[in-house]
Design a protein around this motif. Structure first.
Motif, mmCIF file in Angstrom:
data_model
loop_
_atom_site.group_PDB
_atom_site.id
_atom_site.type_symbol
_atom_site.label_atom_id
_atom_site.label_comp_id
_atom_site.label_asym_id
_atom_site.label_seq_id
_atom_site.Cartn_x
_atom_site.Cartn_y
_atom_site.Cartn_z
ATOM 1 N N LEU A 1 32.743 -11.947 46.750
ATOM 2 C CA LEU A 1 33.050 -11.360 45.437
ATOM 3 C C LEU A 1 33.505 -9.906 45.578
ATOM 4 C CD1 LEU A 1 30.146 -12.780 43.227
ATOM 5 C CD2 LEU A 1 32.532 -13.527 43.274
ATOM 6 N N LEU A 2 32.853 -9.161 46.461
ATOM 7 C CA LEU A 2 33.225 -7.757 46.661
ATOM 8 C C LEU A 2 34.609 -7.628 47.288
ATOM 9 C CD1 LEU A 2 29.812 -6.296 47.900
ATOM 10 C CD2 LEU A 2 30.926 -5.882 45.694
ATOM 11 N N ILE B 1 42.402 -14.057 40.645
ATOM 12 C CA ILE B 1 41.180 -13.676 41.348
ATOM 13 C C ILE B 1 39.950 -14.022 40.516
ATOM 14 C CG2 ILE B 1 39.821 -11.676 42.113
ATOM 15 C CD1 ILE B 1 42.402 -10.434 43.143
ATOM 16 N N THR B 2 40.026 -13.786 39.206
ATOM 17 C CA THR B 2 38.911 -14.130 38.317
ATOM 18 C C THR B 2 38.633 -15.629 38.356
ATOM 19 O OG1 THR B 2 39.504 -12.312 36.829
ATOM 20 C CG2 THR B 2 38.054 -14.010 35.944
ATOM 21 N N PHE B 3 39.691 -16.429 38.363
ATOM 22 C CA PHE B 3 39.536 -17.893 38.436
ATOM 23 C C PHE B 3 38.821 -18.282 39.726
ATOM 24 C CE2 PHE B 3 40.826 -22.237 39.319
ATOM 25 C CZ PHE B 3 40.753 -22.852 38.078
ATOM 26 N N LEU C 1 36.225 -21.190 33.718
ATOM 27 C CA LEU C 1 37.406 -21.622 34.459
ATOM 28 C C LEU C 1 38.548 -22.018 33.515
ATOM 29 C CD1 LEU C 1 35.696 -23.752 37.251
ATOM 30 C CD2 LEU C 1 37.083 -21.717 37.632
ATOM 31 N N VAL C 2 38.218 -22.769 32.469
ATOM 32 C CA VAL C 2 39.244 -23.209 31.505
ATOM 33 C C VAL C 2 39.842 -22.007 30.775
ATOM 34 C CG1 VAL C 2 39.689 -24.577 29.433
ATOM 35 C CG2 VAL C 2 38.160 -25.464 31.200
ATOM 36 N N VAL D 1 40.194 -6.029 29.802
ATOM 37 C CA VAL D 1 39.516 -7.327 29.727
ATOM 38 C C VAL D 1 39.412 -7.984 31.101
ATOM 39 C CG1 VAL D 1 39.685 -9.671 28.818
ATOM 40 C CG2 VAL D 1 40.131 -7.723 27.314
ATOM 41 N N MET D 2 40.536 -8.088 31.818
ATOM 42 C CA MET D 2 40.518 -8.773 33.108
ATOM 43 C C MET D 2 39.861 -7.925 34.188
ATOM 44 S SD MET D 2 41.679 -11.427 31.913
ATOM 45 C CE MET D 2 41.310 -12.289 33.435
ATOM 46 N N GLY D 3 40.076 -6.604 34.122
ATOM 47 C CA GLY D 3 39.423 -5.719 35.086
ATOM 48 C C GLY D 3 37.912 -5.731 34.929
#
Length: 326
Positions: free
Chosen positions: A140-141, A110-112, A279-280, A240-242
């Motif tokens: 995004l939401l 999802i972050t990507f 992205l990378v 971190v990801m959250g």
């Protein structure tokens, strides 16, 4: 140079409050049946992202600098990736032995996608609105809501044993107090950053990425270090990801509040660098989490090398951004 000292003092406060928050989150993880992924990825991530939230609101309402928001959020997310990359590089052995929830890989995907979405207004130089709301903000939401659903359904167990004499109520009260203090320090960091960008003659996006992005990522950094020392990689990865997906929602909030145009449109080339390296870096984090996917690995030289190479590539992305932005 007075603002340098003020900025440094506020950053120290942010670090202290963040360490306390990490300790309380680790205790909540041990004292409740809540998913460790949910605790780290939603509760801790939301709190450690409060600096990004309030600094971004301050940037659009008080100092009227939307470019600070983009630099702050994308810079924070890139720095957050470096936290995970540093952990993979330095603590690869512990990472092999840890269990990380399956939901974190989904959150990384999802972050990507969120980073990819942020490249669209940079490429097309145009925002698209529906009923006065940016389509980017709506997407995004929705993606953030999906990530919460994934983390809430994760079944990974907590790491370690409960050795605290504090009750759950006492822990929650202390957690709230530290969160309020963290927010207060964050608001003042925005003001200090605006003065520093002018003092050092930096662009608003670069200033936001360097001063705001790093300062507001200190909660994630210090809390993640504290969690890793406790062996709780699951909550660390969730933090971190959250925080990353929550940060993208902050852009949506800033867009709702800013009436001087769209926060997504920026002429600063640094925004492009942040998106590309974001992205990378996200892909590298995803590679690590894909290998983990809810299981403990036996200590393996090949796996440790893989984790370290992924971590090194993430750190390299941040270094490349700093070089290209100067």
């Amino acid at each position: 140079m007075m603002w340098v000292g003020i900025y440094a003092a506020l950053a120290v406060c942010v670090v202290f409050f963040s360490i306390k928050l990490a300790n309380y989150v680790d205790l909540i993880d041990k004292k409740t049946d809540l998913s460790g992924a949910f605790i780290g990825g939603v509760i801790l991530a939301a709190v450690t992202s409060l600096p990004e939230l309030f600094t971004s609101i301050s940037a659009v309402l008080f100092v009227k600098q939307p470019d600070l928001v983009i630099g702050n959020i994308l810079g924070s997310n890139l720095f957050n990736m470096c936290i995970f990359g540093g952990a993979a590089l330095i603590a690869a052995k512990s990472l092999c032995k840890s269990t990380i929830g399956n939901s974190h890989f989904k959150t990384t995907v999802i972050t990507f996608i969120m980073f990819a979405i942020m490249t669209l207004p940079v490429v097309f130089k145009k925002d698209f609105e529906f009923a006065g709301i940016s389509v980017y903000s709506i997407i995004l939401l929705v993606l953030y809501a999906c990530s919460i659903k994934f983390m809430a359904g994760d079944s990974a167990e907590s790491e370690g044993e409960d050795t605290s004499d504090l009750t759950l109520k006492q822990i929650i009260i202390r957690f709230i107090i530290m969160a309020v203090l963290l927010v207060t320090a964050s608001i003042f960091i925005t003001i200090a950053t605006d003065h520093l960008t002018e003092e050092f003659n930096l662009g608003k996006t670069v200033g936001g990425a360097l001063f705001l992005g790093v300062a507001t990522s200190l909660p994630e950094l210090t809390s993640s270090i504290a969690l890793i020392r406790k062996g709780n990689f699951n909550a660390c990865a969730g933090n971190v990801m959250g925080s990353g997906v929550f940060n993208f929602c902050i852009i949506s909030i800033a867009d709702f509040l800013y009436r001087g145009g769209s926060v997504y449109i920026s002429n600063d080339k640094s925004s492009s660098y942040l998106n590309i390296f974001g992205l990378v870096s996200t892909a590298a984090v995803g590679a690590v989490l894909l290998m983990k996917k809810g299981k403990k690995d036996a200590e393996n030289a090949g796996l440790k090398l893989f984790y370290r190479l992924c971590g090194l590539s993430i750190l390299g992305c941040y270094a490349a951004f700093l070089i290209l932005s100067n």
